[in-house]
Design an enzyme around this catalytic site. Sequence first.
Site, PDB file in Angstrom:
ATOM      1  CB  CYS A 144       7.715   0.988   3.371  1.00 16.73           C
ATOM      2  SG  CYS A 144       7.058   1.055   5.058  1.00 16.73           S
ATOM      3  CG  HIS A 201       5.041  -3.218   2.075  1.00 17.71           C
ATOM      4  ND1 HIS A 201       6.409  -3.228   1.970  1.00 17.71           N
ATOM      5  CD2 HIS A 201       4.762  -2.357   3.103  1.00 17.71           C
ATOM      6  CE1 HIS A 201       6.938  -2.418   2.873  1.00 17.71           C
ATOM      7  NE2 HIS A 201       5.967  -1.879   3.569  1.00 17.71           N
TER       8      HIS A 201
END
Length: 307
Positions: A102, A200
């Site tokens: 991310c 994630h």
Amino acid sequence: MTQETVKPLTLTLGHLYPDQLNLYGDRGNILTLRRRCQMRGIELRVIGLGIGDALAPDEYDMLFIGGGQDKEQAPVAQDLYEIKGIGLWAAIEDDMPVLAVCGGYQLLAHYYRPAEGPDMRGLGVFDAWTIHKGAGVPRCIGNVAISWNGTTLVGFENHGGRTYLGTAKPLGRVLKGHGNNAEDRMEGAVYRNTYGTYMHGSLLPKNPHFADHLIALALQRKYGIKHLTDTHNDASRHNGYGSKEQQTEKALPATAEELLSLKNTISDQSEILKPLDDTLEWEAHASMLERLGLYNAASAALRTLKG
């Protein structure tokens, strides 16, 4: 007679910005790598590298960078470029495995343009850039599945920025979810042994094959062979390559020195990491694929488990 000290196989992982970049259980990736190494008799040492800490590439075998909010990324971006940039580039060009998730992924591209404020300069490892189009544009949120290396990876994404690839190779193609930008069906980026992704979840617990891929890259780079078939403790009980039935698999040497000497005798480097009991991991992987309506992919994942 003095007993010779046996040195265990060790890997050292540098965890960049553990306090600033740790959203959505990203630390679980570290726990997974440590556990999978431990179950094979390999010691994984984890060293945190915060803002202001230099990165000496020869002190590490793997690197991890997690995700964070925009307000946390600004000081990280400056530190990454000014303090850690040279060391990180040296590690990447020397094929050290790096996982960036991310925000960490965004900062390894050319720049991140937030919804407000100036651009954050990235390292340019990936020929890519990220633009946050503002609060009026929906975020990319939800479960995601991608194709990777003949199989699948699953995870959870939540990002406002849209990443666009130039010449960078994507990590995989989106099967369900948003990926880099919800437009071109691409997810993540790859350069040498550096992997950037928006997944994630955390990523590695539900994707044991990807975790083992990173471990194998680190072992290959440090000790000179790609994969290992037996644990350190099991191998220390064998003499040579074991019984006739075991001769199709080369056992892991008892010491790091033996492994270093063995690397020049292995020509095909076809050994594999000792399989672990990943029943729960693959069931979780398949369950997410089923929730996304990817039933064929879920069946394939369960066949991997049975195999």
